[in-house]
Scaffold this motif. Structure first.
Motif, PDB file in Angstrom:
ATOM      1  N   THR A  70       6.024 -50.602   7.267  1.00 10.20           N
ATOM      2  CA  THR A  70       5.892 -50.927   5.791  1.00 10.20           C
ATOM      3  C   THR A  70       6.525 -49.566   4.757  1.00 10.20           C
ATOM      4  O   THR A  70       6.725 -48.675   5.435  1.00 10.20           O
ATOM      5  CB  THR A  70       4.618 -51.348   5.261  1.00 10.20           C
ATOM      6  N   ARG A  71       6.353 -49.875   3.840  1.00  4.59           N
ATOM      7  CA  ARG A  71       6.858 -48.665   2.823  1.00  4.59           C
ATOM      8  C   ARG A  71       5.898 -47.712   2.854  1.00  4.59           C
ATOM      9  O   ARG A  71       6.223 -46.550   2.469  1.00  4.59           O
ATOM     10  CB  ARG A  71       6.932 -49.397   1.454  1.00  4.59           C
ATOM     11  N   GLY A  72       4.533 -48.051   3.092  1.00  6.31           N
ATOM     12  CA  GLY A  72       3.408 -47.022   3.058  1.00  6.31           C
ATOM     13  C   GLY A  72       3.472 -46.339   4.604  1.00  6.31           C
ATOM     14  O   GLY A  72       2.568 -45.312   4.753  1.00  6.31           O
ATOM     15  N   GLY A  73       4.329 -46.881   5.485  1.00  5.57           N
ATOM     16  CA  GLY A  73       4.107 -46.234   7.077  1.00  5.57           C
ATOM     17  C   GLY A  73       3.254 -46.925   7.927  1.00  5.57           C
ATOM     18  O   GLY A  73       3.092 -46.339   9.053  1.00  5.57           O
ATOM     19  N   SER A  74       2.643 -47.987   7.647  1.00  2.39           N
ATOM     20  CA  SER A  74       1.809 -48.917   8.525  1.00  2.39           C
ATOM     21  C   SER A  74       2.746 -49.565   9.500  1.00  2.39           C
ATOM     22  O   SER A  74       3.855 -49.947   9.270  1.00  2.39           O
ATOM     23  CB  SER A  74       1.043 -50.060   7.740  1.00  2.39           C
ATOM     24  N   THR A  75       2.365 -49.461  10.759  1.00  2.00           N
ATOM     25  CA  THR A  75       3.178 -50.002  11.807  1.00  2.00           C
ATOM     26  C   THR A  75       2.570 -51.205  12.633  1.00  2.00           C
ATOM     27  O   THR A  75       1.539 -51.439  12.533  1.00  2.00           O
ATOM     28  CB  THR A  75       3.634 -49.061  12.846  1.00  2.00           C
ATOM     29  N   ASN A  76       3.595 -52.219  13.080  1.00  2.00           N
ATOM     30  CA  ASN A  76       3.164 -53.171  13.901  1.00  2.00           C
ATOM     31  C   ASN A  76       4.117 -53.201  15.121  1.00  2.00           C
ATOM     32  O   ASN A  76       5.220 -52.969  15.039  1.00  2.00           O
ATOM     33  CB  ASN A  76       3.019 -54.393  13.080  1.00  2.00           C
ATOM     34  N   TYR A  77       3.680 -53.427  16.214  1.00  2.00           N
ATOM     35  CA  TYR A  77       4.367 -53.723  17.542  1.00  2.00           C
ATOM     36  C   TYR A  77       4.298 -55.119  18.346  1.00  2.00           C
ATOM     37  O   TYR A  77       3.195 -55.336  18.354  1.00  2.00           O
ATOM     38  CB  TYR A  77       4.126 -52.528  18.635  1.00  2.00           C
ATOM     39  N   GLY A  78       5.207 -55.523  18.984  1.00  2.00           N
ATOM     40  CA  GLY A  78       5.052 -56.414  20.072  1.00  2.00           C
ATOM     41  C   GLY A  78       4.319 -55.976  21.161  1.00  2.00           C
ATOM     42  O   GLY A  78       4.410 -54.812  21.311  1.00  2.00           O
ATOM     43  N   ASP A  79       3.671 -56.806  21.603  1.00  2.00           N
ATOM     44  CA  ASP A  79       2.532 -56.641  22.802  1.00  2.00           C
ATOM     45  C   ASP A  79       3.518 -56.089  24.011  1.00  2.00           C
ATOM     46  O   ASP A  79       3.224 -55.142  24.710  1.00  2.00           O
ATOM     47  CB  ASP A  79       1.879 -58.013  23.294  1.00  2.00           C
ATOM     48  N   SER A  80       4.867 -56.594  24.141  1.00  2.03           N
ATOM     49  CA  SER A  80       5.598 -56.168  25.406  1.00  2.03           C
ATOM     50  C   SER A  80       6.103 -54.676  25.114  1.00  2.03           C
ATOM     51  O   SER A  80       6.533 -54.037  26.237  1.00  2.03           O
ATOM     52  CB  SER A  80       7.019 -57.127  25.515  1.00  2.03           C
ATOM     53  N   VAL A  81       6.316 -54.081  24.174  1.00  2.00           N
ATOM     54  CA  VAL A  81       6.773 -52.806  24.077  1.00  2.00           C
ATOM     55  C   VAL A  81       5.463 -51.848  23.381  1.00  2.00           C
ATOM     56  O   VAL A  81       5.923 -50.581  23.294  1.00  2.00           O
ATOM     57  CB  VAL A  81       7.806 -52.640  22.725  1.00  2.00           C
ATOM     58  N   LYS A  82       4.422 -52.291  23.223  1.00  2.00           N
ATOM     59  CA  LYS A  82       3.211 -51.310  22.649  1.00  2.00           C
ATOM     60  C   LYS A  82       3.088 -50.139  23.741  1.00  2.00           C
ATOM     61  O   LYS A  82       3.129 -50.400  24.749  1.00  2.00           O
ATOM     62  CB  LYS A  82       1.968 -52.058  22.489  1.00  2.00           C
TER      63      LYS A  82
END
Length: 115
Positions: free
Chosen positions: A52-64
């Motif tokens: 996000t613009r604020g730097g929060s991240t989210n990852y797909g399970d396969s690449v976490k």
């Protein structure tokens, strides 16, 4: 031009690393969330990582735990550091800028993991 531009794809051996870059316009980068998606032949496009613009991240399970997404606001660029690559990571990787239903997609960059 508001279309994101990806770079950094290529051929790498299993267990290797690769870093992708995505550049966007200043205005788009300042407003939209940025993300990486990938699509392999015969498969659906899937989320790899988003930030996000604020730097929060989210990852797909396969690449976490293997991939890391980051952004440099001063350079209007988002990165995807890919480590411990596997053959199943082979796909076309797309950069995306999103705000609600509004989306801008890059042309994609090919990542091939093979020995």
């Amino acid at each position: 031009q508001v279309q994101p531009v990806e770079s950094g794809g290529g051929l790498v051996q299993p267990g290797g690393s690769l870093k992708l870059s995505c550049a966007a316009s200043r205005i788009i980068f300042s407003i939209y969330a940025m993300g990486w998606y990938r699509q392999a032949p015969g498969k659906e496009r899937e989320l790899v990582a988003a930030i996000t613009r604020g730097g929060s991240t989210n990852y797909g399970d396969s690449v976490k735990d293997r991939f890391t997404v980051s952004r440099d606001n001063a350079k209007n660029t988002v990165y995807l550091q890919m480590n411990s690559l596997k053959p199943e990571d082979t796909a076309v990787y797309y950069c995306n800028a999103a705000y609600g239903t509004y989306n801008y997609w890059g042309q994609g960059t090919q990542v091939t993991v093979s020995s």
